[in-house]
Design a protein around this motif. Structure first.
Motif, PDB file in Angstrom:
ATOM      1  N   TRP A 255     -70.533  59.993  40.277  1.00 30.21           N
ATOM      2  CA  TRP A 255     -69.577  60.949  40.849  1.00 30.21           C
ATOM      3  C   TRP A 255     -70.326  62.204  41.271  1.00 30.21           C
ATOM      4  O   TRP A 255     -71.079  62.788  40.484  1.00 30.21           O
ATOM      5  CB  TRP A 255     -68.501  61.266  39.812  1.00 30.21           C
ATOM      6  CG  TRP A 255     -67.381  62.140  40.308  1.00 30.21           C
ATOM      7  CD1 TRP A 255     -66.974  62.324  41.591  1.00 30.21           C
ATOM      8  CD2 TRP A 255     -66.511  62.950  39.501  1.00 30.21           C
ATOM      9  NE1 TRP A 255     -65.904  63.181  41.653  1.00 30.21           N
ATOM     10  CE2 TRP A 255     -65.600  63.572  40.391  1.00 30.21           C
ATOM     11  CE3 TRP A 255     -66.403  63.189  38.137  1.00 30.21           C
ATOM     12  CZ2 TRP A 255     -64.614  64.442  39.939  1.00 30.21           C
ATOM     13  CZ3 TRP A 255     -65.417  64.054  37.697  1.00 30.21           C
ATOM     14  CH2 TRP A 255     -64.529  64.671  38.587  1.00 30.21           C
ATOM     15  N   VAL A 256     -70.112  62.624  42.522  1.00 33.17           N
ATOM     16  CA  VAL A 256     -70.821  63.780  43.074  1.00 33.17           C
ATOM     17  C   VAL A 256     -69.830  64.769  43.674  1.00 33.17           C
ATOM     18  O   VAL A 256     -68.911  64.381  44.412  1.00 33.17           O
ATOM     19  CB  VAL A 256     -71.828  63.345  44.163  1.00 33.17           C
ATOM     20  CG1 VAL A 256     -72.530  64.564  44.764  1.00 33.17           C
ATOM     21  CG2 VAL A 256     -72.852  62.386  43.596  1.00 33.17           C
ATOM     22  N   LYS A 257     -70.011  66.064  43.321  1.00 34.15           N
ATOM     23  CA  LYS A 257     -69.264  67.158  43.963  1.00 34.15           C
ATOM     24  C   LYS A 257     -70.295  68.189  44.419  1.00 34.15           C
ATOM     25  O   LYS A 257     -70.664  69.092  43.659  1.00 34.15           O
ATOM     26  CB  LYS A 257     -68.259  67.774  42.977  1.00 34.15           C
ATOM     27  CG  LYS A 257     -67.115  66.844  42.597  1.00 34.15           C
ATOM     28  CD  LYS A 257     -66.050  67.530  41.764  1.00 34.15           C
ATOM     29  CE  LYS A 257     -66.508  67.741  40.340  1.00 34.15           C
ATOM     30  NZ  LYS A 257     -65.430  68.288  39.472  1.00 34.15           N
ATOM     31  N   PRO A 258     -70.795  68.082  45.652  1.00 33.80           N
ATOM     32  CA  PRO A 258     -71.899  68.932  46.124  1.00 33.80           C
ATOM     33  C   PRO A 258     -71.617  70.420  46.038  1.00 33.80           C
ATOM     34  O   PRO A 258     -72.510  71.212  45.726  1.00 33.80           O
ATOM     35  CB  PRO A 258     -72.074  68.488  47.589  1.00 33.80           C
ATOM     36  CG  PRO A 258     -71.482  67.120  47.651  1.00 33.80           C
ATOM     37  CD  PRO A 258     -70.346  67.135  46.680  1.00 33.80           C
ATOM     38  N   TRP A 259     -70.357  70.842  46.316  1.00 35.58           N
ATOM     39  CA  TRP A 259     -70.051  72.274  46.314  1.00 35.58           C
ATOM     40  C   TRP A 259     -70.100  72.892  44.918  1.00 35.58           C
ATOM     41  O   TRP A 259     -70.145  74.098  44.778  1.00 35.58           O
ATOM     42  CB  TRP A 259     -68.687  72.521  46.953  1.00 35.58           C
ATOM     43  CG  TRP A 259     -67.541  71.887  46.226  1.00 35.58           C
ATOM     44  CD1 TRP A 259     -66.776  72.443  45.256  1.00 35.58           C
ATOM     45  CD2 TRP A 259     -67.050  70.553  46.397  1.00 35.58           C
ATOM     46  NE1 TRP A 259     -65.829  71.557  44.809  1.00 35.58           N
ATOM     47  CE2 TRP A 259     -65.970  70.389  45.501  1.00 35.58           C
ATOM     48  CE3 TRP A 259     -67.409  69.487  47.214  1.00 35.58           C
ATOM     49  CZ2 TRP A 259     -65.245  69.195  45.407  1.00 35.58           C
ATOM     50  CZ3 TRP A 259     -66.687  68.311  47.134  1.00 35.58           C
ATOM     51  CH2 TRP A 259     -65.634  68.168  46.244  1.00 35.58           C
ATOM     52  N   GLU A 260     -70.088  72.053  43.877  1.00 40.43           N
ATOM     53  CA  GLU A 260     -70.208  72.538  42.503  1.00 40.43           C
ATOM     54  C   GLU A 260     -71.577  72.195  41.912  1.00 40.43           C
ATOM     55  O   GLU A 260     -71.813  72.438  40.739  1.00 40.43           O
ATOM     56  CB  GLU A 260     -69.109  71.931  41.625  1.00 40.43           C
ATOM     57  CG  GLU A 260     -67.701  72.369  41.973  1.00 40.43           C
ATOM     58  CD  GLU A 260     -66.651  71.783  41.046  1.00 40.43           C
ATOM     59  OE1 GLU A 260     -67.051  71.116  40.054  1.00 40.43           O
ATOM     60  OE2 GLU A 260     -65.451  71.979  41.295  1.00 40.43           O
ATOM     61  N   ASP A 261     -72.454  71.599  42.738  1.00 34.64           N
ATOM     62  CA  ASP A 261     -73.756  71.134  42.264  1.00 34.64           C
ATOM     63  C   ASP A 261     -73.574  70.181  41.079  1.00 34.64           C
ATOM     64  O   ASP A 261     -74.284  70.252  40.082  1.00 34.64           O
ATOM     65  CB  ASP A 261     -74.650  72.316  41.867  1.00 34.64           C
ATOM     66  CG  ASP A 261     -76.117  71.901  41.743  1.00 34.64           C
ATOM     67  OD1 ASP A 261     -76.503  70.899  42.371  1.00 34.64           O
ATOM     68  OD2 ASP A 261     -76.864  72.559  40.987  1.00 34.64           O
ATOM     69  N   PHE A 262     -72.587  69.298  41.206  1.00 36.34           N
ATOM     70  CA  PHE A 262     -72.192  68.388  40.131  1.00 36.34           C
ATOM     71  C   PHE A 262     -72.574  66.958  40.501  1.00 36.34           C
ATOM     72  O   PHE A 262     -72.243  66.474  41.582  1.00 36.34           O
ATOM     73  CB  PHE A 262     -70.680  68.502  39.908  1.00 36.34           C
ATOM     74  CG  PHE A 262     -70.110  67.533  38.915  1.00 36.34           C
ATOM     75  CD1 PHE A 262     -70.028  67.861  37.566  1.00 36.34           C
ATOM     76  CD2 PHE A 262     -69.651  66.287  39.321  1.00 36.34           C
ATOM     77  CE1 PHE A 262     -69.495  66.959  36.655  1.00 36.34           C
ATOM     78  CE2 PHE A 262     -69.115  65.386  38.419  1.00 36.34           C
ATOM     79  CZ  PHE A 262     -69.042  65.722  37.077  1.00 36.34           C
ATOM     80  N   LYS A 263     -73.268  66.292  39.601  1.00 41.36           N
ATOM     81  CA  LYS A 263     -73.645  64.897  39.802  1.00 41.36           C
ATOM     82  C   LYS A 263     -73.792  64.245  38.433  1.00 41.36           C
ATOM     83  O   LYS A 263     -74.560  64.706  37.603  1.00 41.36           O
ATOM     84  CB  LYS A 263     -74.961  64.785  40.574  1.00 41.36           C
ATOM     85  CG  LYS A 263     -75.364  63.343  40.910  1.00 41.36           C
ATOM     86  CD  LYS A 263     -76.815  63.279  41.407  1.00 41.36           C
ATOM     87  CE  LYS A 263     -76.992  64.054  42.687  1.00 41.36           C
ATOM     88  NZ  LYS A 263     -78.393  63.959  43.175  1.00 41.36           N
ATOM     89  N   GLU A 264     -73.036  63.163  38.181  1.00 39.23           N
ATOM     90  CA  GLU A 264     -73.128  62.506  36.886  1.00 39.23           C
ATOM     91  C   GLU A 264     -72.776  61.027  36.983  1.00 39.23           C
ATOM     92  O   GLU A 264     -72.028  60.597  37.870  1.00 39.23           O
ATOM     93  CB  GLU A 264     -72.218  63.179  35.855  1.00 39.23           C
ATOM     94  CG  GLU A 264     -70.737  62.948  36.055  1.00 39.23           C
ATOM     95  CD  GLU A 264     -69.905  63.480  34.899  1.00 39.23           C
ATOM     96  OE1 GLU A 264     -70.405  64.342  34.147  1.00 39.23           O
ATOM     97  OE2 GLU A 264     -68.747  63.031  34.736  1.00 39.23           O
TER      98      GLU A 264
END
Length: 249
Positions: free
Chosen positions: A115-124
């Motif tokens: 799961w990636v949310k680029p605008w939150e710099d989130f990747k897991e």
């Protein structure tokens, strides 16, 4: 009133066109919001997702290294961000010595979800949706009592507990009994079905058989609790995953 109605209808139609039109841009229909889209040729960004998943999967694994043989069934799905699903087919690394177990010719297959949310710099990696098997033709969920060899991402049965494993059991017991009512105690009778699972850290799965004392209707009766403990030593994380832990007769 009829003129106002027509003008309002035109505005609603225009808004609908603004929503629908992007799906039919030049080059044909685009991916639908919320629907998985099959990807045949990986972009550099998608290859980075594969590399990230493999790094997370390999973290904390044994000295017997693995490598990616191929990537199958890669899809992307627009959610609150982007959800990537794909199968990693793994093989033995050429640097491994003869002491490392041989692989099935078809390799070991791991179904990965990132799961990636680029605008939150989130990747897991969504570990609760990850499964691994020794052979791509085998069932996705490997029963605990059918496999004794280490399996990256799968559950490895442990017959004799090490001192480290005993500490995990004691930690789980301490968390389990920490909220008991006054006068109620639980004595551990045995530990069964102990298994380890390499994720980004280690998941420990085990059953503890408890004997209740001073616990009302359960007084003198045995109770079985299934516990799952998650540990990431390099981050100082050790916790019971209560959503996966249950107790009953």
């Amino acid at each position: 009133r009829s003129i106002h109605f027509i003008q309002r209808a035109k505005m609603i139609l225009l808004q609908l066109l603004c929503v629908v039109a992007p799906a039919f841009a030049v080059g044909g229909p685009q991916e639908l919001l919320g629907a998985p889209t099959q990807v045949s040729n990986l972009s550099a960004e998608q290859q980075d997702i594969v590399n990230f998943a493999f790094t997370q999967l390999s973290s904390g694994s044994s000295a017997c290294k693995k490598k990616v043989l191929r990537v199958n069934n890669f899809t992307k799905q627009v959610v609150a961000g982007m959800l990537y699903k794909f199968n990693l087919v793994l093989g033995s690394h050429e640097d491994n010595d003869a002491s490392c177990p041989a692989f099935n010719p078809s390799g070991e297959s791991c179904k990965m979800v990132v799961w990636v949310k680029p605008w939150e710099d989130f990747k897991e990696v969504s570990w609760d949706q990850v499964t691994c098997t020794k052979d791509e033709e085998e069932p996705e969920h490997l029963p605990l009592d059918l496999e004794n060899e280490p399996l990256l991402g799968g559950i490895q049965k442990v017959d004799e507990l090490s001192a480290e494993h005993q500490d995990i059991v004691k930690f789980g017991m301490a968390q389990l009994t920490g909220t008991l009512a006054a006068g109620c105690s639980k004595k551990m009778v045995s530990v069964e079905n102990f298994g380890t699972q390499v994720v980004a850290g280690t998941l420990y799965h085990f059953d503890v058989v408890l004997r209740n004392k001073g616990c009302g209707a359960k007084d003198g009766k045995d109770e079985r609790c299934k516990l799952v403990v998650y540990e990431v030593p390099w981050q100082g994380i050790k916790e019971v995953q209560w959503d996966k832990s249950t107790c009953g007769q």
